[in-house]
Design an enzyme around this catalytic site. Structure first.
Site, mmCIF file in Angstrom:
data_model
loop_
_atom_site.group_PDB
_atom_site.id
_atom_site.type_symbol
_atom_site.label_atom_id
_atom_site.label_comp_id
_atom_site.label_asym_id
_atom_site.label_seq_id
_atom_site.Cartn_x
_atom_site.Cartn_y
_atom_site.Cartn_z
ATOM 1 C CG HIS A 1 -1.903 -1.029 0.415
ATOM 2 N ND1 HIS A 1 -2.224 -2.247 0.466
ATOM 3 C CD2 HIS A 1 -4.044 -0.068 1.116
ATOM 4 C CE1 HIS A 1 -3.471 -2.294 0.203
ATOM 5 N NE2 HIS A 1 -4.425 -1.832 0.271
ATOM 6 N N GLY B 1 -12.217 1.953 4.706
ATOM 7 C CA GLY B 1 -10.516 0.961 3.628
ATOM 8 C C GLY B 1 -10.157 2.198 3.060
ATOM 9 C CG HIS B 2 -7.542 -0.431 0.099
ATOM 10 N ND1 HIS B 2 -6.684 -0.898 -0.128
ATOM 11 C CD2 HIS B 2 -8.560 -0.647 -0.045
ATOM 12 C CE1 HIS B 2 -7.745 -2.461 -0.219
ATOM 13 N NE2 HIS B 2 -8.801 -2.220 0.026
ATOM 14 C CG ASN B 3 -7.269 2.955 -3.763
ATOM 15 O OD1 ASN B 3 -6.651 2.107 -2.604
ATOM 16 N ND2 ASN B 3 -6.989 3.668 -3.989
#
Lengths: 342, 342, 342
Positions: free
Chosen positions: C198, C239-241
């Site tokens: 990441h 969460g991511h993005n």
């Protein structure tokens, strides 16, 4: 890094475009620009390939066809996801920082550190605890007494590891996670909740990753255990005496009560819940937001709360959508029968 | 400790086996080995008794029969759970550590500490705050300004207690818990969310336990209050101005919005949710993963989301399982009626 | 403060009672006492007005009628909620503490601080990070490397901000929040979960508030972004993005998987869940405890898991309550048809 070098270091073969271009970073297929590398790992994103501005794209042989954009270098490989993942690591190396034991950390006199250990400012390491070679304990992390931490671990800032925890090698514990707090157990007597002493501990095997602000309670007696290679997301609650197998995936905000067994390779999607004393079989999949109140067979895929076989659960949900109409139709049919009876 | 001594100190009578053996630790009935003590508190585990390797077992008179294993010393007592719990505490005493105020803590000049207070490294205690006799503030804990903490409390590492909190005696606050952050309230005006000031505080009465990474917001005006003897698990969200009674149990990952009243002895199982301005009656039980949107009667047992009487909810779930078949049967019945009508 | 002054400073006109009385604090309408000010913003609480002990009450013209209590000064105004909110701020000013950079903090030599920055004890600020004018970094907060924090921000105790995060102006991050930990992503190969690197970051725009112990993961590639004016409650997992728009509200314990788009002004009530790659349209409302598995239209109001239009969902729930009876009625009708057929 030149496309040619990237290809050779990521098990790919460069094809088309200008492979002498340099790549400075990685991006997804829709946002990539010139001098970036991207990946096409799923056929459903293929439509984006013709418009990508990327200079290079990892791709499997099977997805290549005549319509590939001319200016793009294809990086043909067996496993585009893994090749791309390795490219990301090459292009975005982790920053190197000076490894040291901060003069602002407090280490007990009986604590022992391996070779190349980093301890950040304001971290604490308790009596008789050990941290293995090349492990990192970041700022403000709390390592209790009699804690064993293996090699190549990364304990992120402000994580808390209570006394007697045993942590393997290559374990990552993210910020704010709490490992080894008391389990939640009381006996109600004389109008008060009498606290059950928790004298067990937590064992975390090799290559486990624990998400930010996740809580793993220690056992009442004996361990709470997380098997090798298992990955636990953020804000998960794992109660006392759970035994989690190897390579288990537990997604964000899931909660496992206590004394459960979760066998190897099981997957718990986000916000699932598991009652106590339940066994979840190997490679079972618990779908998001499901609640588990009884044992789940190995390989089963379940949904709902309480969860059942996902196909059965979906059939019930589909039927429920027809129920309001059914109620009306039933009334009409009753009237028709009544008329026939007259 | 000899079995005889353990018996006498835990209100039990030793019977059978060799009561002169020594016991070094406690274990559950399935994993106990020689020189360990265990307990049989529930008849359903009785089958494990004949195979246990334990040297002694707490047991109630009523569960004893002719088939007791010969080598095992029974520790006959009125309340095996409590006797065993006391045995665990005797056999696994909490480690004694040197109590001191760390030179690496920062205490405001107007902070006051009682007798025998322990303050760990890198803890902070703010202006006009007090910590009562024999309380422990562990490493990295943050005690704000104007905070009153009673006697015999244990504030675990990296817990955060905001300004003006009032905490009774014998309170345990686990690692990473956040007591007294702003409630979540805004008024939407001129295309922006205007923050509602939160000038209230949190009151925690005696013998309360707060789990790791749990959040208890302070009141907008006036207190958020947790009554004496209540126990709150990990990762619970308790919003502003909730009034929680005495001996309430709130299990992991439950969330109570705001301005709710939870009366004495109510039990909220894991991952329950409560809308704002709701009253949950005394000794009501909210089953796991239920969502409460309206008041719950004292003593009620509810399930589902939105929750209703648990028997009603289960009847509905059982009916739902039959719905797909009902839809088919209905179609067949319609055809039969149609035929009759011809 | 005299009622007259309070009125003039909060855009209100004093009417009736004794406006020369002084007010020392604010309270809600049911608990307010003499020398306190309260508010009546919702007609349904009007019944409490006649019994209130408050000395003054903000009220809209439209809610005034002949039965107003004689001793109470009405503070007549256009927007009682906002006038009261401002009164609360005037009557309960935030305590002024001495702003300084603690000698017990550790700042990297390349870290830069603006004018009037406060840094509490045991806070850490990493290499090449900057904190803007009048921002506050409280005790034990962790600011990583290459982090940019704007002006007038408040980073509460023990919050953790990972490397490369970009934080705007007037941002509040509550205690224990974790900004920028790795997203949860793996590829399963050769019987192990290979970690997806990441290398993205988190961007938080102006006037955002992040609750206690909330986790916001950084992007795998590119940012996870929270748009200006959005407010996120405690214990939320983002969460991511994910790309969150402006003025979005996300209530406690909600979880958003990854790569979602949440458009401007959307509201996610408590304990909602969102699957990955989903778009939630502008001003959509996701009701409490709902689970979102597919895109939601702008302005839609949805409920359930999986969520659908709230009216449809409620109709289904109402129908479900009639299902047990329907099953019995159906059996009876079948018998009647059978009799007709004979």
């Amino acid at each position: 890094m030149l496309i040619t070098e990237l290809a050779s270091r990521c098990d790919a073969r460069a094809q088309g475009g200008d492979a002498t271009q340099s790549i400075h970073s990685a991006a997804d297929i829709m946002s990539a620009q010139a001098h970036q590398v991207t990946v096409l790992s799923d056929g459903k994103y293929k439509k984006h390939l013709k418009d990508t501005q990327a200079s290079a794209c990892f791709i499997a042989e099977a997805l290549i066809d005549a319509e590939m954009p001319a200016g793009l270098t294809l990086l043909v490989c067996q496993d585009p996801e893994i090749s791309f993942l390795n490219a990301v690591k090459l292009l975005h190396p982790e920053p190197v920082f000076k490894r040291q034991v901060s003069e602002h950390a407090v280490l007990a006199d009986t604590a022992t550190l391996g070779y190349n250990v980093h301890v950040g400012p304001f971290a604490t390491i308790g009596q008789n605890s050990s941290v293995g070679d090349s492990s990192t304990v970041e700022a403000g992390a709390r390592i209790g007494n009699h804690v064993a931490i293996g090699k190549h671990c990364h304990i992120h800032p402000n994580a808390v590891i209570y006394d007697n925890s045993v942590i393997g090698n290559h374990v990552i514990i993210h910020a704010g996670a709490v490992i080894g707090a008391d389990g939640f157990g009381y006996k109600f007597r004389d109008n008060q909740h009498v606290k059950v002493p928790h004298v067990g501990h937590v064992e975390i095997e090799d290559h486990v990753e624990i998400g930010a602000n996740t809580c793993i309670d220690r056992g009442a007696l004996g361990p709470t255990r997380i098997g090798a290679g298992s990955k636990i997301d953020n804000l998960v609650q794992l109660g006392h005496n759970n035994i989690v197998g190897r390579n288990v995936i537990i997604c964000g905000q899931s909660g496992i009560s206590g004394s459960c067994t979760i066998e190897d390779g099981a997957i718990l999607a986000g916000s699932t819940g598991v009652a106590d004393h339940v066994k979840i079989g190997a490679r079972a999949v618990v779908m998001a937001r499901s609640g588990i109140s009884g044992d789940i067979e190995p390989g089963a895929q379940v949904f709902g709360s309480p969860a059942k076989d996902r196909k059965v659960a979906w059939k019930e949900l589909a039927a429920l959508a027809k129920l309001p109409e059914l109620l009306q139709k039933f009334k009409a049919l009753e009237a028709r029968v009544h008329k026939l009876e007259e």
